[in-house]
Structures are given as C-alpha cells and as structure tokens.
Design a protein around this motif. Structure first.
Motif, PDB file in Angstrom:
ATOM      1  N   ALA A 153     -20.727  -6.550  12.803  1.00 37.16           N
ATOM      2  CA  ALA A 153     -19.764  -5.647  13.429  1.00 37.16           C
ATOM      3  C   ALA A 153     -18.468  -5.644  12.648  1.00 37.16           C
ATOM      4  CB  ALA A 153     -19.514  -6.081  14.873  1.00 37.16           C
ATOM      5  N   MET A 154     -17.712  -4.585  12.846  1.00 37.81           N
ATOM      6  CA  MET A 154     -16.340  -4.523  12.307  1.00 37.81           C
ATOM      7  C   MET A 154     -15.444  -3.954  13.382  1.00 37.81           C
ATOM      8  SD  MET A 154     -16.397  -2.845   8.523  1.00 37.81           S
ATOM      9  CE  MET A 154     -17.662  -3.323   7.373  1.00 37.81           C
ATOM     10  N   ARG A 155     -14.213  -4.409  13.365  1.00 42.17           N
ATOM     11  CA  ARG A 155     -13.249  -3.848  14.308  1.00 42.17           C
ATOM     12  C   ARG A 155     -12.681  -2.550  13.755  1.00 42.17           C
ATOM     13  NH1 ARG A 155      -8.968  -7.788  14.252  1.00 42.17           N
ATOM     14  NH2 ARG A 155      -9.955  -8.232  12.265  1.00 42.17           N
ATOM     15  N   PRO A 156     -12.609  -1.501  14.577  1.00 46.01           N
ATOM     16  CA  PRO A 156     -12.056  -0.238  14.086  1.00 46.01           C
ATOM     17  C   PRO A 156     -10.536  -0.261  14.152  1.00 46.01           C
ATOM     18  CG  PRO A 156     -12.824   0.039  16.334  1.00 46.01           C
ATOM     19  CD  PRO A 156     -13.093  -1.393  15.965  1.00 46.01           C
ATOM     20  N   THR A 157      -9.902  -0.785  13.141  1.00 48.80           N
ATOM     21  CA  THR A 157      -8.442  -0.858  13.201  1.00 48.80           C
ATOM     22  C   THR A 157      -7.797   0.040  12.144  1.00 48.80           C
ATOM     23  OG1 THR A 157      -8.603  -2.857  11.896  1.00 48.80           O
ATOM     24  CG2 THR A 157      -8.233  -3.148  14.239  1.00 48.80           C
ATOM     25  N   GLY A 158      -8.571   0.925  11.534  1.00 52.18           N
ATOM     26  CA  GLY A 158      -7.991   1.842  10.562  1.00 52.18           C
ATOM     27  C   GLY A 158      -8.980   2.133   9.453  1.00 52.18           C
ATOM     28  N   LYS A 159      -8.472   2.644   8.374  1.00 53.81           N
ATOM     29  CA  LYS A 159      -9.352   3.091   7.290  1.00 53.81           C
ATOM     30  C   LYS A 159      -9.999   1.914   6.561  1.00 53.81           C
ATOM     31  CE  LYS A 159      -7.896   7.584   6.450  1.00 53.81           C
ATOM     32  NZ  LYS A 159      -6.607   8.216   6.671  1.00 53.81           N
ATOM     33  N   LEU A 160     -11.225   2.121   6.129  1.00 52.98           N
ATOM     34  CA  LEU A 160     -11.900   1.086   5.347  1.00 52.98           C
ATOM     35  C   LEU A 160     -11.468   1.181   3.882  1.00 52.98           C
ATOM     36  CD1 LEU A 160     -15.529   1.022   6.767  1.00 52.98           C
ATOM     37  CD2 LEU A 160     -13.501  -0.214   7.508  1.00 52.98           C
ATOM     38  N   HIS A 161     -11.450   0.021   3.227  1.00 49.85           N
ATOM     39  CA  HIS A 161     -10.999   0.000   1.833  1.00 49.85           C
ATOM     40  C   HIS A 161     -12.018  -0.677   0.922  1.00 49.85           C
ATOM     41  CE1 HIS A 161      -9.917  -4.133   2.724  1.00 49.85           C
ATOM     42  NE2 HIS A 161      -9.082  -3.745   3.665  1.00 49.85           N
ATOM     43  N   LEU A 162     -11.651  -0.812  -0.355  1.00 52.29           N
ATOM     44  CA  LEU A 162     -12.581  -1.385  -1.338  1.00 52.29           C
ATOM     45  C   LEU A 162     -13.052  -2.778  -0.942  1.00 52.29           C
ATOM     46  CD1 LEU A 162     -11.025  -0.378  -4.797  1.00 52.29           C
ATOM     47  CD2 LEU A 162     -12.983   0.630  -3.614  1.00 52.29           C
ATOM     48  N   GLY A 163     -12.177  -3.528  -0.285  1.00 49.44           N
ATOM     49  CA  GLY A 163     -12.553  -4.872   0.163  1.00 49.44           C
ATOM     50  C   GLY A 163     -13.724  -4.818   1.133  1.00 49.44           C
ATOM     51  N   HIS A 164     -13.707  -3.845   2.046  1.00 46.65           N
ATOM     52  CA  HIS A 164     -14.827  -3.707   2.986  1.00 46.65           C
ATOM     53  C   HIS A 164     -16.110  -3.309   2.257  1.00 46.65           C
ATOM     54  CE1 HIS A 164     -11.379  -2.766   5.837  1.00 46.65           C
ATOM     55  NE2 HIS A 164     -11.975  -3.780   6.432  1.00 46.65           N
ATOM     56  N   LEU A 165     -15.942  -2.441   1.256  1.00 48.88           N
ATOM     57  CA  LEU A 165     -17.117  -1.977   0.511  1.00 48.88           C
ATOM     58  C   LEU A 165     -17.798  -3.142  -0.193  1.00 48.88           C
ATOM     59  CD1 LEU A 165     -18.834   0.408  -0.578  1.00 48.88           C
ATOM     60  CD2 LEU A 165     -17.257   0.538  -2.509  1.00 48.88           C
ATOM     61  N   LEU A 224      -8.185  -8.834  -4.815  1.00 51.37           N
ATOM     62  CA  LEU A 224      -6.832  -8.843  -4.257  1.00 51.37           C
ATOM     63  C   LEU A 224      -6.340  -7.405  -4.104  1.00 51.37           C
ATOM     64  CD1 LEU A 224      -5.241 -11.765  -6.284  1.00 51.37           C
ATOM     65  CD2 LEU A 224      -5.999 -11.780  -3.900  1.00 51.37           C
ATOM     66  N   GLY A 225      -5.289  -7.244  -3.315  1.00 58.60           N
ATOM     67  CA  GLY A 225      -4.703  -5.919  -3.147  1.00 58.60           C
ATOM     68  C   GLY A 225      -3.881  -5.512  -4.356  1.00 58.60           C
ATOM     69  N   LEU A 226      -3.310  -4.313  -4.293  1.00 62.94           N
ATOM     70  CA  LEU A 226      -2.568  -3.755  -5.424  1.00 62.94           C
ATOM     71  C   LEU A 226      -1.379  -4.637  -5.819  1.00 62.94           C
ATOM     72  CD1 LEU A 226      -2.546  -0.078  -4.115  1.00 62.94           C
ATOM     73  CD2 LEU A 226      -4.016  -1.038  -5.894  1.00 62.94           C
ATOM     74  N   ASP A 227      -0.858  -5.410  -4.848  1.00 62.64           N
ATOM     75  CA  ASP A 227       0.330  -6.225  -5.113  1.00 62.64           C
ATOM     76  C   ASP A 227      -0.005  -7.702  -5.289  1.00 62.64           C
ATOM     77  OD1 ASP A 227      -0.519  -6.774  -2.602  1.00 62.64           O
ATOM     78  OD2 ASP A 227       1.381  -6.367  -1.595  1.00 62.64           O
ATOM     79  N   ASN A 228      -1.296  -7.990  -5.542  1.00 63.76           N
ATOM     80  CA  ASN A 228      -1.772  -9.369  -5.746  1.00 63.76           C
ATOM     81  C   ASN A 228      -1.840 -10.208  -4.474  1.00 63.76           C
ATOM     82  OD1 ASN A 228      -1.895  -8.677  -8.384  1.00 63.76           O
ATOM     83  ND2 ASN A 228      -0.419 -10.198  -9.136  1.00 63.76           N
ATOM     84  N   ARG A 229      -1.470  -9.633  -3.330  1.00 64.61           N
ATOM     85  CA  ARG A 229      -1.694 -10.370  -2.091  1.00 64.61           C
ATOM     86  C   ARG A 229      -3.103 -10.019  -1.601  1.00 64.61           C
ATOM     87  NH1 ARG A 229       3.115  -9.284   2.003  1.00 64.61           N
ATOM     88  NH2 ARG A 229       2.933  -7.152   1.247  1.00 64.61           N
ATOM     89  N   ILE A 234      -6.898   0.243  -1.556  1.00 66.59           N
ATOM     90  CA  ILE A 234      -7.436   1.533  -1.978  1.00 66.59           C
ATOM     91  C   ILE A 234      -8.514   1.857  -0.947  1.00 66.59           C
ATOM     92  CG2 ILE A 234      -8.757   2.751  -3.748  1.00 66.59           C
ATOM     93  CD1 ILE A 234      -7.433   0.940  -5.823  1.00 66.59           C
ATOM     94  N   ASN A 235      -8.318   2.959  -0.246  1.00 68.73           N
ATOM     95  CA  ASN A 235      -9.233   3.281   0.847  1.00 68.73           C
ATOM     96  C   ASN A 235     -10.411   4.112   0.351  1.00 68.73           C
ATOM     97  OD1 ASN A 235      -7.544   1.973   2.638  1.00 68.73           O
ATOM     98  ND2 ASN A 235      -6.388   3.833   3.093  1.00 68.73           N
ATOM     99  N   LEU A 236     -11.528   3.962   1.070  1.00 67.73           N
ATOM    100  CA  LEU A 236     -12.726   4.695   0.679  1.00 67.73           C
ATOM    101  C   LEU A 236     -12.514   6.193   0.790  1.00 67.73           C
ATOM    102  CD1 LEU A 236     -15.508   2.486   2.337  1.00 67.73           C
ATOM    103  CD2 LEU A 236     -14.503   2.332   0.062  1.00 67.73           C
ATOM    104  N   SER A 237     -11.589   6.596   1.651  1.00 68.53           N
ATOM    105  CA  SER A 237     -11.373   8.032   1.858  1.00 68.53           C
ATOM    106  C   SER A 237     -10.228   8.575   0.992  1.00 68.53           C
ATOM    107  CB  SER A 237     -11.070   8.275   3.339  1.00 68.53           C
ATOM    108  OG  SER A 237      -9.985   7.465   3.741  1.00 68.53           O
ATOM    109  N   ASP A 238      -9.648   7.752   0.108  1.00 67.19           N
ATOM    110  CA  ASP A 238      -8.572   8.248  -0.755  1.00 67.19           C
ATOM    111  C   ASP A 238      -9.087   9.280  -1.765  1.00 67.19           C
ATOM    112  OD1 ASP A 238      -6.711   6.676   0.462  1.00 67.19           O
ATOM    113  OD2 ASP A 238      -6.691   5.106  -1.071  1.00 67.19           O
ATOM    114  N   SER A 239      -8.217  10.228  -2.114  1.00 65.41           N
ATOM    115  CA  SER A 239      -8.592  11.244  -3.104  1.00 65.41           C
ATOM    116  C   SER A 239      -8.516  10.637  -4.506  1.00 65.41           C
ATOM    117  CB  SER A 239      -7.643  12.431  -3.020  1.00 65.41           C
ATOM    118  OG  SER A 239      -6.358  12.020  -3.474  1.00 65.41           O
TER     119      SER A 239
END
Ligand code: TRP
Ligand code: SF4
Length: 325
Positions: A8-20, A189-194, A204-209
């Motif tokens: 399961a995943m909690r729906p707390t917003g957009k999914l990103h590369l980490g989820h993928l 890691l995220g874009l800012d190394n955190r 970076i979200n899966l739905s980003d252009s």
C-alpha cells in the motif's frame, strides 16, 4: 494457487522518481508471479492529514493513475481504496484488543515521526495505532509477502507479532507469517541532496512535463569543489552522477571522464542527464495522458477492485469471528 502479495501507499500527493525506483518497478514485476493486492491507504493518510482531508480522495485517484501508468495492471492485480473496504476497521478493532500498548510506544518509526513532523499534531489515539491498521491491511488478505522499503520493517515485525499473538490467544492458526520483500534499489537523493520527499519540494514527479524535468535537473546541486568549468570534478561526490548510474548507465563512464577531466561543464552534463530521465518517463507520461482522458474508467476500476478485495476480506473476518467467539 498463486502466493499473495499485499502492499500500500498513502495518497499524500504526487508520486516521484523515488516511488518509481523504490516500489513501483518492483510491484510491476511481482504481478506476473503473485496475486497482488495494492491498496490506496487513505485511512493511514487521514491519521496525519485529518485537518486537510478533502483532497485525499482525488490524491487517491491520481495515485491510481500513476500506478497504472507505470504498469500496474488491473487485469492482473487488485487495486482499491482502503476506505472502500470497511473490513479493515473491523479487523483493526479485533487486533487492537490484543496489542500491548508498549509494542506501539516502543515503535521506532512512531517515535521518529513524532519528533520530526511538527506541522501537524500527531499525538492522537489513532496515530499511535497506525501499525495496527497496517497489520490489519496485511492480515485481512493473508498476504504471504509484503514489498516494502526498509523504513517499514518495524511495522511488518509488529504485524507478525500481532498475528502470532492472535493465533496463540484464540488457539487457531488463522494468520500465517508474512515476509518482507525488500527492494534493492539505490536510494536516490532529492535535487538538493536531501532525502527525496514531497515535503522538501526536491522531487521529480512522474507527472512532470519534459520541460519541468529539464529545469529541475539543471537546478540540481553538483560537486561543490568544481567551481569553474576548467576545475576537474569528483563524480563520486556529485548527486548528478549517482543519477547517471541509475538513469543513464551506459553513459555513466563517459560522464565520469568529462567530469573528472573537466571536458564538459555541469550544465551540459545535467542537460544530457535530463534527456535520459525523460526517455525513461516518456512511456509513463504517454500512458498517463491516455488514462487521464477517461477518469470515470479509473473510478470503475477502483470500484471493481474494492469488490474483489471485499470478497477476500469478508472471508477472513468470518474466520476471525469464529476464532474469537
Ligand atoms: N505505512 C506504509 C507507508 O507509509 C503504507 C502502508 C499502509 C502499507 N498499509 C500497508 C505498506 C500495508 C505495506 C503494507 O509507506
Ligand atoms: Fe556533477 Fe556532472 Fe558537474 Fe561532474 S560534470 S560535478 S558529475 S554535474
């Protein structure tokens, strides 16, 4: 009969590369071998988002879209929204009765979240019982295995202890042991190394252009010791290079060269990386666009999913009641 997988995943917003990388790719491949049940854990989300509950439903539908765009197939797997199957709560109640408070209070994840999340009041009765609902999720479907990240291991351990305690108190083997399937993916890691997290705004979200991906990649922090283009860089210390190792494996040796020999600048290096990420995201983006045209189908799929889930859930609840009474 195929073995059962629940996650399961909690729906707390957009999914990103980490989820993928951390979950979805693994889920997609498990679908072939197992009967998979994937739940949109909106009640778990509500435990922390109870003051901002309205968007949870649409976040859930959006998450289902992302899942399917990545290859979760409703023909093969059950996809449903947790709050559409109230049996989760019934089992949670039965399990709560026999879960010692100490087990919950000692839970390291709980203690960490109380410390780290200060924007919401998590000193609630429900939040302490978060792992009991999670155990109910897993046990309701008698899952054999649960694909999860390392951070969830304490919760799975609690689930197993609760299951054993149930079986021992009611002297009936209602629940089987379930094992973790840990995803062996490099932690991005995220874009800012955190740590990559929606709350840091560094994803970076899966739905980003395509354009968004490029802008975000170009904004990534690089080797701080490489100040001028003519300074040689240290790829091992650069987050951009670790992305190469994941998304542009073939080009990584080349990138290593042009960085450590100062043959190319960081902007070029990052623009080049963004092309590879976009290549990886393209099929997901296309599938998503196609699915988005027919949102009512997503609702139908989720309704179908909850019907199938409920058939299994009812059966377990019957057994549980028989064991107790
Ligand atoms: N707690 C999990 C997370 O935050 C989500 C979750 C809820 C879950 N129920 C579950 C995961 C059951 C695995 C199995 O990621
Ligand atoms: Fe990082 Fe690439 Fe710049 Fe080297 S050239 S420091 S790998 S962004």
């Amino acid at each position: 009969m195929k073995k059962k997988i629940f996650s399961a995943m909690r729906p707390t917003g957009k999914l990103h590369l980490g989820h993928l990388l951390g979950a979805l790719k693994n889920w997609v491949s498990l679908q072939e071998e197992y009967q998979c049940i994937f739940s949109i854990a909106d009640w778990h989300a509500l435990m922390s988002e109870y003051e901002n509950s309205r968007p949870l439903r649409s976040y859930g539908i959006d998450m289902a879209l992302d899942w399917m765009a990545c290859g979760i197939d409703p023909e093969k797997s059950i996809i449903y929204v947790q709050s559409d199957v109230s049996e989760h709560l019934e089992l949670q109640m039965f399990l709560s009765c026999l879960t010692p408070l100490g087990w919950l209070e000692r839970n390291p994840t709980y203690k960490e979240q109380l410390r780290e999340i200060t924007s919401r009041d998590l000193q609630t009765y429900a939040f302490l019982g978060y792992p009991v609902l999670q155990a109910a999720d897993i046990l309701l479907y008698k899952a054999d295995a649960v694909p999860i990240g390392e951070d969830q291991l304490p919760h799975l351990e609690l689930c197993r202890e609760i299951a054993r305690r149930f079986n021992s108190i009611y002297k009936k083997e209602v629940f089987n042991d379930c094992r973790a399937i840990l995803t062996e993916t490099p932690r991005l890691l995220g874009l800012d190394n955190r740590k990559m997290s929606k709350s840091y705004g560094n994803t970076i979200n899966l739905s980003d252009s395509e354009e968004q991906v490029e802008t975000q990649v170009v904004s990534m922090i690089t080797d701080p010791k490489r100040i001028r283009k003519t300074d040689p860089g240290h790829p091992e210390e650069c987050n951009v290079y670790s992305y190469y190792l994941v998304f542009a494996t073939k080009q990584a040796p080349e990138a290593h060269q042009w960085c450590s020999k100062a043959l190319k600048g960081c902007v070029d290096c990052k623009k080049n990386l963004s092309k590879s990420i976009n290549q990886e995201l393209k099929p997901i983006r296309d599938k998503r666009a196609q699915l988005e045209q027919n949102k009512s189908r997503i609702e139908d799929i989720l309704n179908e999913g909850s019907k199938k889930a409920r058939v299994i859930a009812r059966q377990t609840i019957e057994e549980v009641r028989q064991a107790i009474y």
